[in-house]
Scaffold this motif. Structure first.
Motif, PDB file in Angstrom:
ATOM      1  N   HIS A   1     -25.683 -37.158  30.455  1.00 33.93           N
ATOM      2  CA  HIS A   1     -25.055 -37.629  31.654  1.00 33.93           C
ATOM      3  C   HIS A   1     -23.371 -36.875  31.688  1.00 33.93           C
ATOM      4  O   HIS A   1     -23.064 -37.097  30.731  1.00 33.93           O
ATOM      5  N   SER A   2     -23.022 -36.561  32.898  1.00 31.33           N
ATOM      6  CA  SER A   2     -21.739 -36.200  32.864  1.00 31.33           C
ATOM      7  C   SER A   2     -20.636 -37.467  33.195  1.00 31.33           C
ATOM      8  O   SER A   2     -20.183 -37.420  34.242  1.00 31.33           O
ATOM      9  N   SER A   3     -20.679 -38.016  32.111  1.00 37.42           N
ATOM     10  CA  SER A   3     -19.896 -39.299  32.144  1.00 37.42           C
ATOM     11  C   SER A   3     -18.232 -39.214  32.442  1.00 37.42           C
ATOM     12  O   SER A   3     -17.673 -39.823  33.084  1.00 37.42           O
ATOM     13  N   PHE A   4     -17.832 -38.180  31.893  1.00 39.97           N
ATOM     14  CA  PHE A   4     -16.451 -38.071  31.913  1.00 39.97           C
ATOM     15  C   PHE A   4     -15.927 -37.667  33.311  1.00 39.97           C
ATOM     16  O   PHE A   4     -15.083 -38.200  33.848  1.00 39.97           O
ATOM     17  N   LEU A   5     -16.628 -36.749  34.051  1.00 35.83           N
ATOM     18  CA  LEU A   5     -16.196 -36.184  35.436  1.00 35.83           C
ATOM     19  C   LEU A   5     -16.832 -37.072  36.482  1.00 35.83           C
ATOM     20  O   LEU A   5     -16.560 -36.732  37.637  1.00 35.83           O
ATOM     21  N   SER A   6     -17.686 -38.067  36.160  1.00 29.49           N
ATOM     22  CA  SER A   6     -18.794 -38.922  37.260  1.00 29.49           C
ATOM     23  C   SER A   6     -18.144 -40.243  37.000  1.00 29.49           C
ATOM     24  O   SER A   6     -18.350 -40.991  38.277  1.00 29.49           O
ATOM     25  N   ASP A   7     -17.737 -40.732  35.996  1.00 30.31           N
ATOM     26  CA  ASP A   7     -17.770 -42.452  35.997  1.00 30.31           C
ATOM     27  C   ASP A   7     -16.215 -42.824  35.549  1.00 30.31           C
ATOM     28  O   ASP A   7     -16.120 -44.010  35.852  1.00 30.31           O
ATOM     29  N   TYR A   8     -15.116 -41.752  35.798  1.00 26.18           N
ATOM     30  CA  TYR A   8     -13.779 -42.177  35.772  1.00 26.18           C
ATOM     31  C   TYR A   8     -13.232 -41.820  37.023  1.00 26.18           C
ATOM     32  O   TYR A   8     -13.371 -40.470  37.527  1.00 26.18           O
ATOM     33  N   TRP A   9     -12.343 -42.505  37.625  1.00 23.83           N
ATOM     34  CA  TRP A   9     -11.548 -42.380  39.116  1.00 23.83           C
ATOM     35  C   TRP A   9     -11.048 -40.915  39.216  1.00 23.83           C
ATOM     36  O   TRP A   9     -11.179 -40.099  40.143  1.00 23.83           O
ATOM     37  N   LEU A  10      -9.892 -40.707  38.016  1.00 22.15           N
ATOM     38  CA  LEU A  10      -9.179 -39.409  38.169  1.00 22.15           C
ATOM     39  C   LEU A  10     -10.030 -38.011  37.979  1.00 22.15           C
ATOM     40  O   LEU A  10      -9.945 -37.276  38.814  1.00 22.15           O
ATOM     41  N   PRO A  11     -10.967 -37.993  36.814  1.00 21.59           N
ATOM     42  CA  PRO A  11     -11.617 -36.833  36.608  1.00 21.59           C
ATOM     43  C   PRO A  11     -12.606 -36.654  37.756  1.00 21.59           C
ATOM     44  O   PRO A  11     -12.696 -35.559  38.144  1.00 21.59           O
TER      45      PRO A  11
ATOM     46  N   LYS B   1     -12.065 -37.373  41.021  1.00 17.06           N
ATOM     47  CA  LYS B   1     -11.520 -37.060  42.273  1.00 17.06           C
ATOM     48  C   LYS B   1     -10.936 -35.373  41.966  1.00 17.06           C
ATOM     49  O   LYS B   1     -11.220 -34.470  42.861  1.00 17.06           O
ATOM     50  N   ILE B   2     -10.715 -35.279  40.705  1.00 13.92           N
ATOM     51  CA  ILE B   2     -10.335 -33.523  40.566  1.00 13.92           C
ATOM     52  C   ILE B   2     -11.584 -32.796  40.559  1.00 13.92           C
ATOM     53  O   ILE B   2     -11.544 -31.718  41.291  1.00 13.92           O
ATOM     54  N   LYS B   3     -12.844 -33.293  40.118  1.00 12.72           N
ATOM     55  CA  LYS B   3     -14.080 -32.715  40.235  1.00 12.72           C
ATOM     56  C   LYS B   3     -14.238 -32.272  41.779  1.00 12.72           C
ATOM     57  O   LYS B   3     -14.856 -31.210  41.954  1.00 12.72           O
ATOM     58  N   ASN B   4     -14.440 -33.395  42.485  1.00 11.76           N
ATOM     59  CA  ASN B   4     -14.447 -33.122  43.837  1.00 11.76           C
ATOM     60  C   ASN B   4     -13.720 -32.390  44.715  1.00 11.76           C
ATOM     61  O   ASN B   4     -14.035 -31.458  45.640  1.00 11.76           O
ATOM     62  N   ALA B   5     -12.483 -32.367  44.228  1.00  8.00           N
ATOM     63  CA  ALA B   5     -11.501 -31.250  44.740  1.00  8.00           C
ATOM     64  C   ALA B   5     -11.540 -29.952  44.421  1.00  8.00           C
ATOM     65  O   ALA B   5     -11.648 -28.986  45.273  1.00  8.00           O
ATOM     66  N   PHE B   6     -11.984 -30.015  43.211  1.00  5.55           N
ATOM     67  CA  PHE B   6     -12.355 -28.445  42.490  1.00  5.55           C
ATOM     68  C   PHE B   6     -13.596 -27.976  43.400  1.00  5.55           C
ATOM     69  O   PHE B   6     -13.691 -26.646  43.915  1.00  5.55           O
ATOM     70  N   TYR B   7     -14.595 -28.894  43.652  1.00  8.00           N
ATOM     71  CA  TYR B   7     -15.640 -28.412  44.312  1.00  8.00           C
ATOM     72  C   TYR B   7     -15.524 -28.146  45.870  1.00  8.00           C
ATOM     73  O   TYR B   7     -16.043 -26.877  46.158  1.00  8.00           O
ATOM     74  N   LYS B   8     -14.430 -28.740  46.530  1.00  8.66           N
ATOM     75  CA  LYS B   8     -14.427 -28.314  47.926  1.00  8.66           C
ATOM     76  C   LYS B   8     -13.672 -27.152  47.728  1.00  8.66           C
ATOM     77  O   LYS B   8     -13.834 -26.181  48.954  1.00  8.66           O
ATOM     78  N   LEU B   9     -12.764 -26.650  46.884  1.00 10.79           N
ATOM     79  CA  LEU B   9     -12.043 -25.561  47.043  1.00 10.79           C
ATOM     80  C   LEU B   9     -12.954 -24.189  46.406  1.00 10.79           C
ATOM     81  O   LEU B   9     -12.871 -23.087  46.980  1.00 10.79           O
ATOM     82  N   THR B  10     -13.632 -24.370  45.505  1.00  8.72           N
ATOM     83  CA  THR B  10     -14.520 -23.468  44.758  1.00  8.72           C
ATOM     84  C   THR B  10     -16.173 -23.345  45.069  1.00  8.72           C
ATOM     85  O   THR B  10     -16.816 -22.278  44.813  1.00  8.72           O
TER      86      THR B  10
END
Length: 378
Positions: free
Chosen positions: A46-56, A58-67
């Motif tokens: 499971h992608s726990s770092f990028l899915s379970d913590y608020w800041l990562p 948010k970064i993951k979602n922003a990166f997805y919107k851009l790329t």
């Protein structure tokens, strides 16, 4: 045998594992837990770092919107890579589908090759969306399918990104590579058996395993109100026909306010989902199906009346003479009639529930199904 199971989307691999353990085999399950469902697994990628913590997150979602690149896929692939470094001396490996690791297709192929270098006996399970299934459904040769809403309204395309991705070049390449490098292809119900046959694939048909010792049957009792349960997975909301159920429930609640209680949940963990529906006599599962998915089977095993796939293909294949569930159709008036009949004839709820349990014991017993898998693998 020492067996490795990779991926989990319901409880199929968990139940298969339980059956194999009873038969004396050594089994390990690797999966992501399937996101919010949090299904049991021996080791998780499971992608726990990028899915379970608020800041990562948010970064993951922003990166997805851009790329349009999902970094969680990279994390799952990386975590899986570290897990397979620890694998030793397995006799057989089975993938839940061609995207079992839930990472980028090119990375999946690299990881599968590493596993296949270690394990020479392999099988690929077809128990959900996959390349030949979606290829067949796109032919529009069936009366209806999970793609029907997409055919009727192309503006819904974003709701079908998951199934349609399997027709993309990289996902197709992964499936074709696996189909050539696995000794066995296995289908789990008629919704996959029929398309695989139509697409000229040779696959074993083995019904879903259900741990009937884990699922307690209780004869339904209608005391005060009849409880109807609808569990919504937002990602499959359209393709499972949930809007039809919602409209039918609205009518039923207005028609029988003193006789019916409705419970609706959305995107909750598997254990919470089960606790919520345990109080229900009727479970609304899915439209657009010929056979039952895993949640429907477990509910049937508990003696509940389930609205799910149960059409002519299902009845004829299992030679049924009485209802073991209610065939759910994309027709609100039909659903209202079927629900109304049950509300007004509660003794039928009890009768169908008993037949449902007997059907699960006869067709889906996890130990018997595990033995069928062993025979196919050999």
């Amino acid at each position: 045998m020492k067996i490795l199971l990779i991926g989990e989307y319901s409880r199929l691999h968990n139940s298969l594992k339980e059956g194999l353990l009873v038969l004396g085999h050594d089994v390990m399950l690797l999966s992501s837990g399937d996101h919010f469902k949090k299904l049991d697994t021996d080791h998780s990628f499971h992608s726990s770092f990028l899915s379970d913590y608020w800041l990562p997150l948010k970064i993951k979602n922003a990166f997805y919107k851009l790329t349009n690149i999902d970094l969680a896929k990279a994390e799952r692939g990386l975590r899986f890579h570290f897990l397979i470094q620890q694998l030793k001396h397995f006799d057989h490996v089975q993938l839940i589908n061609s995207d079992a690791v839930e990472t980028f297709p090119f990375l999946s192929r690299i990881l599968y090759k590493k596993i296949f270098n270690k394990i020479k006996n392999r099988s690929l399970l077809i128990c959900g969306d996959d390349t030949p299934i979606i290829d067949y459904l796109l032919k529009k040769e069936t009366e209806y399918s999970i793609l029907t809403p997409y055919f009727e309204n192309k503006t819904l395309k974003k709701h079908f990104e998951y199934p349609l991705k399997y027709t993309g070049k990289n996902y197709r390449k992964t499936f074709e590579w696996l189909s050539k490098n696995c000794q066995n292809l296995i289908t789990s119900d008629l919704d996959y058996k029929i398309p695989m046959e139509k697409m000229k694939y040779n696959a074993h048909f083995i019904p879903n395993p259900v741990n009937i010792n884990r699922i307690e049957f209780k004869e339904q009792k209608i005391d005060d109100k009849i409880v109807i349960f609808l569990g919504i997975n937002r990602s499959s909301y359209i393709k499972k026909g949930i809007p039809y159920f919602e409209k039918a429930l609205q009518i039923i609640q207005e028609k029988y306010p003193e006789k019916v209680t409705v419970i609706i949940t959305e995107n909750i963990p598997y254990t919470d989902y089960i606790n919520k529906y345990n109080t229900a006599q009727i479970v609304l599962d899915q439209i657009y199906a010929q056979d039952q998915g895993y949640n429907a089977l477990e509910a049937m095993g508990k003696g509940k009346v389930v609205f799910t796939g149960g059409g002519n293909e299902f009845v004829n294949h299992y030679k049924l003479t009485e209802k073991v569930n209610i065939n759910a159709l994309p027709d609100v008036d039909y659903l209202v009639r079927e629900l109304s009949f049950l509300v007004e004839n509660p003794e039928e709820i009890i009768a169908i529930g008993k037949r449902a349990r007997a059907f699960i014991e006869r067709v889906h017993d996890y130990i018997s199904i595990a033995s069928h898998y062993l025979a196919a693998w050999k």
